[in-house]
Every structure is written in C-alpha cells, then in structure tokens.
Write an enzyme that holds these catalytic residues in place. Structure first.
Site, PDB file in Angstrom:
ATOM      1  N   LYS A 186       2.116 -14.611   5.403  1.00  0.00           N
ATOM      2  CA  LYS A 186       2.331 -15.540   4.288  1.00  0.00           C
ATOM      3  C   LYS A 186       3.835 -15.763   4.185  1.00  0.00           C
ATOM      4  O   LYS A 186       4.454 -15.637   3.122  1.00  0.00           O
ATOM      5  CB  LYS A 186       1.738 -14.898   3.012  1.00  0.00           C
ATOM      6  CG  LYS A 186       1.640 -15.795   1.834  1.00  0.00           C
ATOM      7  CD  LYS A 186       0.543 -16.814   1.932  1.00  0.00           C
ATOM      8  CE  LYS A 186       0.647 -17.761   0.744  1.00  0.00           C
ATOM      9  NZ  LYS A 186       0.023 -19.054   0.962  1.00  0.00           N
ATOM     10  N   ASP A 204      -3.581 -17.852   4.228  1.00  0.00           N
ATOM     11  CA  ASP A 204      -4.636 -18.569   3.497  1.00  0.00           C
ATOM     12  C   ASP A 204      -5.405 -19.524   4.403  1.00  0.00           C
ATOM     13  O   ASP A 204      -6.639 -19.585   4.367  1.00  0.00           O
ATOM     14  CB  ASP A 204      -4.101 -19.285   2.260  1.00  0.00           C
ATOM     15  CG  ASP A 204      -2.749 -19.920   2.453  1.00  0.00           C
ATOM     16  OD1 ASP A 204      -1.960 -19.382   3.240  1.00  0.00           O
ATOM     17  OD2 ASP A 204      -2.471 -20.943   1.836  1.00  0.00           O
ATOM     18  N   TYR A 240       0.810  -1.221   0.000  1.00  0.00           N
ATOM     19  CA  TYR A 240       0.000   0.000   0.000  1.00  0.00           C
ATOM     20  C   TYR A 240       0.845   1.274   0.000  1.00  0.00           C
ATOM     21  O   TYR A 240       0.311   2.374   0.002  1.00  0.00           O
ATOM     22  CB  TYR A 240      -0.919   0.031   1.229  1.00  0.00           C
ATOM     23  CG  TYR A 240      -2.094  -0.914   1.105  1.00  0.00           C
ATOM     24  CD1 TYR A 240      -1.888  -2.254   0.877  1.00  0.00           C
ATOM     25  CD2 TYR A 240      -3.388  -0.445   1.213  1.00  0.00           C
ATOM     26  CE1 TYR A 240      -2.948  -3.122   0.760  1.00  0.00           C
ATOM     27  CE2 TYR A 240      -4.469  -1.310   1.100  1.00  0.00           C
ATOM     28  CZ  TYR A 240      -4.243  -2.647   0.876  1.00  0.00           C
ATOM     29  OH  TYR A 240      -5.296  -3.501   0.748  1.00  0.00           O
ATOM     30  N   ASP A 264      -6.635  -6.173   5.216  1.00  0.00           N
ATOM     31  CA  ASP A 264      -7.699  -5.569   4.425  1.00  0.00           C
ATOM     32  C   ASP A 264      -8.682  -6.658   3.998  1.00  0.00           C
ATOM     33  O   ASP A 264      -9.911  -6.549   4.190  1.00  0.00           O
ATOM     34  CB  ASP A 264      -7.075  -4.885   3.198  1.00  0.00           C
ATOM     35  CG  ASP A 264      -7.996  -3.851   2.575  1.00  0.00           C
ATOM     36  OD1 ASP A 264      -9.138  -3.707   3.054  1.00  0.00           O
ATOM     37  OD2 ASP A 264      -7.582  -3.198   1.614  1.00  0.00           O
TER      38      ASP A 264
END
Ligand code: NAP
Length: 414
Positions: free
Chosen positions: A227, A281, A160, A305
């Site tokens: 992740k 995930d 971002y 988000d």
C-alpha cells in the site's frame, strides 16, 4: 541433546544442513505437535495418510520416524502447567522440520499467543501459504481453477510487532508529545498510537525466499503486494527493496514488469521470472477477477494476513488451507485454522488443511512423490462426493464422512 519428555526415535536420522541445503536420509525424524481441540482428530487422520502415501510412493524404501513434541494443553499436562516448554523449541531446532496442529490461546492476563511466540522464538520469518483449487471442491468463484498462487507473508514486522501505546496512558502522552512537538505530526487528541516498522533486512529476506521458491518451482512471476501509495516509507519501501533485491541478487533469473514491456514487448523471455507489484486493495479485486495473472505473492504481515484468508475462501475455505512458518532452514508446517473447540474429539472436521501442510513438508524435504500422490487421491475422493461436513453442506448429493472416514477413503485411492 537430552530432553525431559521428548523421545527421539533411535531408528531414524536427524535432518542436517550442508551447503545451505537440507540433507534428508531415507529415514528422517520429523517432529509433530498434535495441537489442541480438533488437533488429535486431524493429526491422527493426516498421519495415517502421510505414512500410507510414503509407503506406497517408495515401496518401503523410505519411512518417516515421528517424534512427538509438545505445545499447548498437552504440554501443560506434561510440563507442570507450562504451555510453551523450552525443550520443544530446542527439539524443533535440532530436527529442523516439524508439523503442528492448532493451538488454543488460553484466555488470561498477558498470555501471548503460542503461535506468535513460536514464530518469534524461532524467527520463522516467512509464513507460506499455497492456494490451489481442486476440482469438485465447493467455491464461490466462477473459475476457481484459475487460482494457483503461493503467498509469502512476512511474519515478524509491521503493526504486529506490538509497539502500541494505549490512549490515556503516560507512555502514550510521551510518544504523542514527541511526535507533535519534535516531528510536527498532527492527529486527534488521545489517539491510541501504533508503530509500523518495516526494515530492508526483514523485507529482503522475505522477498529472497519468495523469488528462490519461484525459481525452484518454475513459477512465472513474483508480485510485491503493498500500500505504498499511502505509506511510502514502510509499504512503498517494501516494494522498492523487493525490486532492489531482485536486481542485485537474481539479475539472471528475473526481470521487472517495466523491463518486460520496454525490452520484450510483454513476452517474457524463457526462464525469467517477472517481478511486478500491485497495490494491496486492487490485489483483492484482481484475485477475484483475474487470478490467473498471479503466481507467487510477497506481502508484509498485515496485508498477507487478510489476503491469505480471503484467497483460501476462493478455493474452499480454512478446512483445506495449508501453511508453513519458515526460517532460513527450520520450518514448522501447520494447519491454518484454529482449534474449533466445539468439534473437539467428535471425529467430524476436515483434516485437509493439516494433510496438505504435510504435503508442503514432503515437498520441502524433497519427497515430492508423496504430495503428488496425496493430491491425486484427494481429487478423486472429492470427485466421488466423499467429503467431511464442511464441504457436504455446500455440495449437492455428497456423502458426508467423518475425519477418520475421509482419511480411509483417501488412503483407498492412493
Ligand atoms: P477456528 O478454530 O479456526 O474455527 C472457526 C470455524 O472454522 C469453525 O467453527 C469451523 O466452521 C471452521 N473450521 C475450522 N477448522 C476446520 C476444519 N478442520 N474443518 C472444517 N471446518 C473448520 O477459529 P476460532 O474458533 O476463532 O478459534 C478457536 C481457537 O483456535 C482460539 O483459541 C484461537 O486462538 C485458536 N487459533 C489457533 C490457530 C493456530 O493454532 N494456528 C489459528 C487460529 C485460531 P463452522 O463452525 O462453520 O463449521
């Protein structure tokens, strides 16, 4: 400080900071920004609920003195076309605590989102979103009552940051050449390139806030979501810095999940918060299958988000999801949905996202009785089948009321 258009009520006192804590009088001045689109409908409804709950909870001993601040379209009308007046930022800093409705991002070349600008200008590095189920609210989950988490999403880093190089530009070619020739990187010709910075400073201050929240609110665990199996030096590093911070700064209050099994056979010792981590995930799956195992979640910007909207859907959707953007002390509470322009000024939408953001605000200033009272009145209003259109279309036999009608019904039940 003197302002052009902001008027601070003389009857109230500003919040101050002492010993790293907020000092709040019985008559604090809090800032509010109405917002665009549905902003005026939900703000006036929510304010009536907040004021009524404060009056009832404290029998007139305490009162909020509201100071209106301006951003977005209303600001543009007052400040000669300026959607983002500097004095609004100054006033938020001076008042420490404010609440805002949604803001339109005007379409047009190079206009930055006002929300993103606000977060960056005030360095509101933690986006905090509680996700809790209220009985009777329509949910796609089999056991939505098991969902009770607070997400701390890092707000300033990650993809971002806007460090991106468009395919086919000289800047892109320069970066691609450097990566290929000097760093040995391999990727397809003409690929757009984005950079994902994740720092120890940014990660640790976010995880620190999440752990402190868990301590202050008797929560059982903080889960670092990442992740890191794929992006080892950014997402994996976030995980490692999170564990490091817990070990270094909260050794007496926390234990890692590994320690829990190695030393305590899986039974958490009293008063210890378990620090664990999960791959992003699988986290989405776990939050649908076994949400009761999670409590406070600490995430980087992009994962947070996605995760916060997905989890909001488990307990009734955006019309009910509250949030806040926080620095060390300065905090701006906000409805998490947008301006829903097609419903503007129709007195139709659900004011609960903003109303519950206000509950977070009252908890933040230490007036916990207010949010407890509103939570209870909300539950009994929904249990009576009195809801706005968004819930009514998912419930059998509900009575659909307007935004202001919902506030009236809730105030009756305080
Ligand atoms: P949106 O305003 O959140 O609206 C999308 C849909 O969500 C609405 O059409 C409505 O669904 C539902 N919804 C939103 N608020 C609701 C409420 N209070 N009660 C019940 N349902 C509600 O998203 P958008 O249409 O993508 O964005 C519109 C504008 O808002 C854009 O300018 C965007 O930049 C801005 N925005 C601002 C913020 C912010 O200020 N924090 C956040 C997001 C977007 P149904 O149509 O199904 O009834």
């Amino acid at each position: 400080m003197s302002y052009r258009h902001v008027k601070l009520p003389e009857s109230g006192q500003k919040i101050s900071i002492s010993d790293n804590r907020l000092v709040v009088s019985d008559n604090p001045i809090l800032g509010f920004i109405e917002g665009d689109g549905i902003g005026s409908d939900i703000t006036s409804a929510a304010m009536r609920v907040w004021d009524a709950a404060v009056a009832k909870a404290y029998g007139g001993q305490r009162k909020v003195h509201w100071a209106e601040l301006f951003l977005g379209e209303k600001a543009a009308g007052i400040y000669d076309g300026d959607y983002f007046p500097a004095e609004t930022l100054d006033a938020i800093k001076e008042l420490t605590v404010a609440i805002k409705g949604p803001l339109t991002t005007p379409v047009g070349g190079g206009f930055r989102s006002l929300n993103v600008s606000l977060r960056q200008e005030l360095d509101l590095y933690a986006c905090v979103r509680p996700v809790t189920y209220f009985s009777g609210v329509p949910s796609p989950m089999k056991r939505p009552e098991d969902v009770d988490v607070v997400i701390f999403r890092e707000n300033t880093e990650d993809v971002y940051c806007g460090i991106e190089y468009q395919s086919g530009t000289p800047e892109n070619e320069k970066v691609a050449k450097f990566l290929r020739e000097e760093m040995g990187a391999e990727f397809f010709e003409d690929a757009g390139i984005g950079i994902k910075p994740i720092s120890p400073f940014g990660s640790k201050r976010l995880v620190r806030k999440a752990i402190q929240f868990a301590i202050d609110n008797d929560r059982d665990s903080v889960t670092l979501v990442h992740k890191g199996n794929i992006m080892k030096f950014t997402e994996g590093a976030f995980r490692n810095w999170g564990y490091e911070l817990a070990r270094d700064e909260f050794p007496d209050q926390t234990i890692s999940e590994d320690e829990l099994w190695e030393k305590y056979d899986g039974e958490a010792p009293a008063g210890k918060i378990i620090i664990k981590d999960r791959i992003a995930d699988i986290m989405f799956q776990l939050m649908q299958l076994r949400p009761a195992e999670f409590d406070v979640l600490a995430t980087m910007n992009l994962n947070g988000d996605y995760l916060s909207d997905a989890l909001a859907a488990e307990v009734g959707g955006m019309g009910i999801a509250p949030g806040a953007n926080m620095a060390d002390h300065v905090a701006v509470f906000e409805a998490t949905h947008g301006t829903a322009p097609k419903y503007a000024n129709l007195d139709k939408v659900n004011p609960s996202s903003l109303m519950f953001s206000g509950c977070m605000m009252f908890d933040y200033i230490g007036w916990r009785e207010v949010s407890a009272m509103i939570n209870q009145a909300f539950a009994s209003t929904v249990a009576a089948g009195i809801v706005t259109y968004d819930f009514a279309r998912q419930m059998d036999g509900a009575t659909e009321v307007s935004t202001s009608g919902f506030a009236d019904a809730l105030i009756e039940r305080l």
